[in-house]
Design an enzyme around this catalytic site. Structure first.
Site, PDB file in Angstrom:
ATOM      1  N   VAL A  36       0.539  -1.228   0.110  1.00 27.27           N
ATOM      2  CA  VAL A  36      -0.026   0.111  -0.147  1.00 27.27           C
ATOM      3  C   VAL A  36       1.014   1.247   0.107  1.00 27.27           C
ATOM      4  O   VAL A  36       1.971   1.276   0.215  1.00 27.27           O
ATOM      5  CB  VAL A  36      -1.080   0.078   1.201  1.00 27.27           C
ATOM      6  CG1 VAL A  36      -1.848  -1.187   1.214  1.00 27.27           C
ATOM      7  CG2 VAL A  36      -0.131   0.209   2.416  1.00 27.27           C
ATOM      8  N   PHE A  37       0.308   2.396  -0.384  1.00 26.65           N
ATOM      9  CA  PHE A  37       1.081   3.667  -0.701  1.00 26.65           C
ATOM     10  C   PHE A  37       0.495   4.811  -0.264  1.00 26.65           C
ATOM     11  O   PHE A  37      -0.951   4.726  -0.316  1.00 26.65           O
ATOM     12  CB  PHE A  37       1.710   3.585  -1.880  1.00 26.65           C
ATOM     13  CG  PHE A  37       0.923   3.921  -3.037  1.00 26.65           C
ATOM     14  CD1 PHE A  37      -0.074   2.989  -3.508  1.00 26.65           C
ATOM     15  CD2 PHE A  37       0.828   5.174  -3.348  1.00 26.65           C
ATOM     16  CE1 PHE A  37      -0.596   3.281  -4.464  1.00 26.65           C
ATOM     17  CE2 PHE A  37       0.101   5.540  -4.500  1.00 26.65           C
ATOM     18  CZ  PHE A  37      -1.047   4.406  -5.024  1.00 26.65           C
ATOM     19  N   VAL A 159      -8.850   2.338  -0.582  1.00 28.64           N
ATOM     20  CA  VAL A 159      -7.524   2.491   0.091  1.00 28.64           C
ATOM     21  C   VAL A 159      -6.634   2.379  -1.059  1.00 28.64           C
ATOM     22  O   VAL A 159      -6.968   1.800  -2.352  1.00 28.64           O
ATOM     23  CB  VAL A 159      -7.284   1.577   1.293  1.00 28.64           C
ATOM     24  CG1 VAL A 159      -7.949   1.667   2.478  1.00 28.64           C
ATOM     25  CG2 VAL A 159      -7.282   0.223   0.735  1.00 28.64           C
ATOM     26  N   LYS A 160      -5.565   2.979  -0.840  1.00 28.92           N
ATOM     27  CA  LYS A 160      -4.189   2.792  -1.797  1.00 28.92           C
ATOM     28  C   LYS A 160      -3.468   1.551  -1.885  1.00 28.92           C
ATOM     29  O   LYS A 160      -2.407   1.514  -1.407  1.00 28.92           O
ATOM     30  CB  LYS A 160      -3.499   4.033  -1.798  1.00 28.92           C
ATOM     31  CG  LYS A 160      -4.056   5.361  -2.127  1.00 28.92           C
ATOM     32  CD  LYS A 160      -3.407   6.585  -1.844  1.00 28.92           C
ATOM     33  CE  LYS A 160      -2.892   7.195  -3.519  1.00 28.92           C
ATOM     34  NZ  LYS A 160      -4.053   7.816  -3.953  1.00 28.92           N
ATOM     35  N   ASN A 161      -4.407   0.490  -2.319  1.00 31.48           N
ATOM     36  CA  ASN A 161      -3.814  -0.626  -2.457  1.00 31.48           C
ATOM     37  C   ASN A 161      -2.889  -1.172  -3.683  1.00 31.48           C
ATOM     38  O   ASN A 161      -3.722  -0.837  -4.702  1.00 31.48           O
ATOM     39  CB  ASN A 161      -5.040  -1.727  -2.205  1.00 31.48           C
ATOM     40  CG  ASN A 161      -4.509  -3.155  -2.468  1.00 31.48           C
ATOM     41  OD1 ASN A 161      -3.377  -3.709  -2.136  1.00 31.48           O
ATOM     42  ND2 ASN A 161      -5.200  -4.029  -3.231  1.00 31.48           N
TER      43      ASN A 161
END
Ligand SMILES: *Cc1c(COP(=O)(O)O)cnc(C)c1O
Length: 316
Positions: A36-37, A159-161
């Protein structure tokens, strides 16, 4: 823009010289499918000689939520991550608009099972110059991609997956081959979701409208900021709701928004001209007030900015 590497990156708790931050080639592969990021921007204020990082705490809190969702253990507090980012901006002497890229991934995966929960997290924070295009004349022609936005029953869109991003990349490639500048993805219900890595907003009859948080969109911090600024500074009504594809075709104004995209005006969708085919008035006003809130050219919304302290130091 200069392309030399930054002097340091933050890697597993240490300020690390760029060339020393290496991993073994066998780490390629499963290590990033659960990664993630975050994407964070810092804006340079020339008069103050200061870099302001935008909504840093909210970004690090989202990183924490993203990690929770994919079961990556986080060994640092949000405060420690904030401090690390600020310190990194200082040691890299970031006296220009800067992009911060924190990424967490599963380390030591070579002998591990990719479906295991017993994972070790590696966490890095990188910086690079990224000039703003706010106040410019960016104009994009968009196409609705035939790829649908990933849905909640397959992947976690909010989410930033990192694994999510093949979806937007395929959409962007598809419309790029067809001669368009950007894609807009519908969700599996056929309603408007977002662009590749940016949220979509439209203006109709003086109202700002954007897909709601259950339309398969990412929980965007820019989207939130734009809604607040539209309501509080411009005094225009905002609606978060399900958006039909054809609402885009008859809109007065359309734009994408996100940390990287900032505000990116769209002047046609599927070759339907939007409004009179030029950047609209509300989009231009939002561009102006958004930039002021980022770059600290006025003192409002100071709680959204973290000054890194470069104003107190001599350029390296
Ligand atoms: C990061 C991102 C956005 C924009 O979110 P911000 O918090 O405004 O940067 C929108 N969509 C996707 C898929 C993203 O990854």
């Amino acid at each position: 823009m200069h392309h030399e590497r930054p002097s340091f990156l933050w890697y597993n708790g240490k300020m690390t010289p760029w060339d020393d931050a290496t991993i073994h080639v066998s780490e390629m592969g499963w290590s990033t499918i659960g990664a993630v990021f975050e994407g964070i921007r810092g804006y340079w204020n020339e008069d103050q000689g200061e870099l302001h990082i935008y909504r840093l705490r909210e970004h690090m809190e989202r990183l924490q939520r993203s990690m929770k969702l994919v079961h990556l253990p986080l060994d640092y507090s949000v405060d420690e991550l904030i401090e690390a980012t600020v310190e990194l901006a200082r040691v890299n002497d970031c006296r220009h608009d800067t992009y911060f890229f924190p990424m967490a991934y599963t380390a030591d995966t070579y002998f591990a099972r990719f479906d295991g929960l017993e994972v070790k997290t590696s966490l890095q924070i990188l910086t690079r110059p990224l000039p703003s295009h706010l106040g410019g004349d960016k104009k994009m022609h968009a196409k609705i991609s035939s790829w649908r936005r990933i849905s909640e029953d397959v992947m976690p869109p909010r989410v930033k997956n990192l694994s999510n991003y093949r979806n937007g990349q395929l959409a962007r490639q598809e419309v790029g081959i067809d001669g368009y500048d950007t894609a807009i993805l519908l969700n599996t219900h056929g309603k408007v979701s977002e662009g590749p890595g940016a949220c979509v907003m439209l203006v109709r009859d003086g109202k700002l409208i954007t897909p709601d948080l259950t339309s398969g969109i990412l929980e965007s911090i820019t989207r939130d900021a734009i809604l607040v600024l539209a309501r509080e500074v411009l005094g225009i009504p905002v609606e978060e709701r399900v958006v039909d594809r054809t609402e885009l075709y008859v809109a007065d104004e359309v734009f994408l928004c996100g940390t990287a995209a900032e505000i990116s005006p769209i002047v046609s969708v599927d070759r339907y001209p939007i409004g009179d085919g030029n950047v609209g008035l509300i989009t231009r006003e939002l561009d102006r007030v958004y930039e002021a809130s980022l770059r600290a050219t006025d003192s409002s919304y100071a709680e959204w900015r973290t000054p890194v302290g470069l104003a107190a130091t001599v350029p390296a």
